[in-house]
Design a protein around this motif. Structure first.
Motif, PDB file in Angstrom:
ATOM      1  N   ASP A 221      -8.340  33.932 -29.444  1.00 40.21           N
ATOM      2  CA  ASP A 221      -9.468  34.777 -30.015  1.00 40.21           C
ATOM      3  C   ASP A 221     -10.705  34.956 -29.183  1.00 40.21           C
ATOM      4  N   HIS A 222     -11.628  35.440 -29.664  1.00 37.02           N
ATOM      5  CA  HIS A 222     -12.632  35.996 -28.468  1.00 37.02           C
ATOM      6  C   HIS A 222     -13.351  34.804 -27.849  1.00 37.02           C
ATOM      7  N   ASN A 223     -13.344  33.510 -28.533  1.00 41.29           N
ATOM      8  CA  ASN A 223     -13.810  32.603 -27.646  1.00 41.29           C
ATOM      9  C   ASN A 223     -12.841  31.665 -26.779  1.00 41.29           C
ATOM     10  N   GLU A 224     -11.712  32.289 -26.626  1.00 42.58           N
ATOM     11  CA  GLU A 224     -10.491  31.555 -25.942  1.00 42.58           C
ATOM     12  C   GLU A 224     -10.064  30.394 -26.571  1.00 42.58           C
ATOM     13  N   ALA A 255       0.331  37.714 -25.250  1.00 44.31           N
ATOM     14  CA  ALA A 255      -0.883  38.328 -24.472  1.00 44.31           C
ATOM     15  C   ALA A 255      -1.089  39.647 -25.615  1.00 44.31           C
ATOM     16  N   THR A 258      -3.075  38.505 -28.596  1.00 47.19           N
ATOM     17  CA  THR A 258      -4.523  38.318 -28.110  1.00 47.19           C
ATOM     18  C   THR A 258      -5.196  39.476 -27.976  1.00 47.19           C
ATOM     19  N   ALA A 259      -4.756  40.379 -27.287  1.00 53.37           N
ATOM     20  CA  ALA A 259      -5.491  41.695 -27.219  1.00 53.37           C
ATOM     21  C   ALA A 259      -5.592  42.284 -28.602  1.00 53.37           C
ATOM     22  N   GLY A 263      -9.165  39.152 -28.545  1.00 49.47           N
ATOM     23  CA  GLY A 263      -9.285  37.678 -27.936  1.00 49.47           C
ATOM     24  C   GLY A 263      -8.949  37.908 -26.301  1.00 49.47           C
ATOM     25  N   HIS A 264      -9.243  36.591 -25.773  1.00 52.61           N
ATOM     26  CA  HIS A 264      -9.415  36.317 -24.171  1.00 52.61           C
ATOM     27  C   HIS A 264      -8.682  35.151 -24.126  1.00 52.61           C
ATOM     28  N   ALA A 265      -7.631  35.178 -23.308  1.00 50.57           N
ATOM     29  CA  ALA A 265      -6.900  33.893 -22.596  1.00 50.57           C
ATOM     30  C   ALA A 265      -7.659  33.159 -21.884  1.00 50.57           C
ATOM     31  N   HIS A 267      -8.932  31.122 -18.489  1.00 51.76           N
ATOM     32  CA  HIS A 267      -8.712  31.766 -17.219  1.00 51.76           C
ATOM     33  C   HIS A 267      -7.242  31.113 -16.478  1.00 51.76           C
ATOM     34  N   SER A 278       2.233  39.042 -17.143  1.00 47.55           N
ATOM     35  CA  SER A 278       1.459  40.376 -17.150  1.00 47.55           C
ATOM     36  C   SER A 278       2.129  41.631 -16.362  1.00 47.55           C
TER      37      SER A 278
END
Length: 290
Positions: A221-224, A255, A258-259, A263-265, A267, A278
């Protein structure tokens, strides 16, 4: 009038309880009460009362070794309940359908519910797809399995944090087995999850059913934070693809999911194969999707 006054006087306490939960949700580990009181500008007496209620209801857990508080099982179950709603399934369904077509085998979407994996979606290749047979009824929609045994569940657990692990596996006996294989202690499970977290994907071989093998990749999600995982299960002696190929395709799908949820994966250093997935997704025009 008295009912309205009661509701009004209770509202600040409800708001403060929600502030505590949101604050804990945004932290990577347990937080001491003193830090909570400071950051939320809340009197300690009020904070301790709210924490006592939240702990009693399972929304917050106390970690004695750190003298700190983290999210409890009830908080994760609410998150899982939200994940089971239609928005996530609608976003995931076309992604899973594409993955299933690419792999020629079943692909699943799973979430955590307490200490269990729950399968929300299962997409199969089109009828008549060469070489396809569905040998994985164990992953049908609605099936629940011990999360620490499934690739799908471990992919999520690997990014869920220590407080969550302690909350969902409080006793050694909680780590059951189905085939006599799998982690028997929390320390052993931590070791497996650390490896999965480092490489960015999870795998199980005959931990759930004899002869079956699975790979799972988390979506964030957006909080990783992990909200679900994309996985595929097949007969280990009748596989159509190399494991690396299945992994790369699933990473592309995770991925994309998530997008899709904005969201953000975590690091990239925590997912060594992320850059390759990717690049492959861009080459196929899928933006990292499956």
């Amino acid at each position: 009038m008295s009912e309205r006054r009661t509701a009004s006087s209770a509202s600040p306490a409800v708001g403060r309880a929600l502030d505590v939960l949101l604050h804990l949700a945004g932290r990577s580990g347990p937080v001491r009460a003193s830090a909570l009181a400071r950051d939320l500008e809340m009197p300690r007496s009020s904070l301790y009362h709210i924490l006592a209620v939240l702990v009693d209801r399972g929304f917050v857990t106390y970690v004695p070794e750190e003298q700190a508080y983290g999210l409890g099982v009830a908080s994760f179950e609410i998150g899982s309940a939200y994940s089971r709603h239609e928005p996530l399934k609608r976003l995931a369904r076309p992604i899973l359908r594409n993955l299933s077509n690419l792999l020629g085998q079943s692909v699943h979407l799973g979430i955590l519910y307490g200490a269990e994996t729950v399968y929300l979606l299962k997409e199969r290749p089109p009828r008549g797809h060469p070489g396809y047979t569905d040998a994985t009824p164990v992953t049908d929609v609605g099936v629940r399995l011990p999360a620490h045994l499934t690739a799908n569940g471990r992919a999520i657990l690997a990014h869920s944090g220590e407080a969550h692990l302690r909350a969902v596996f409080p006793r050694p006996g909680d780590l059951v087995t189905r085939t006599g294989r799998g982690p028997r202690s929390l320390a052993e499970l931590r070791s497996l999850l650390a490896r999965d977290r480092e490489r960015g994907w999870s795998e199980e071989i005959e931990l759930v059913s004899e002869g079956l093998r699975s790979i799972g990749v988390p979506a964030f999600d957006h909080n990783e934070r992990p909200i679900a995982a994309v996985s595929s299960t097949w007969r280990r002696h009748c596989h159509r693809h190399e494991v690396d190929h299945v992994r790369d395709i699933l990473q592309q799908g995770a991925a994309r999911l998530t997008a899709a949820v904005a969201g953000h994966a975590p690091h990239a250093s925590h997912a060594p194969h992320a850059s390759r997935a990717s690049r492959a997704s861009r080459a196929h025009g899928t933006d990292g999707a499956q």
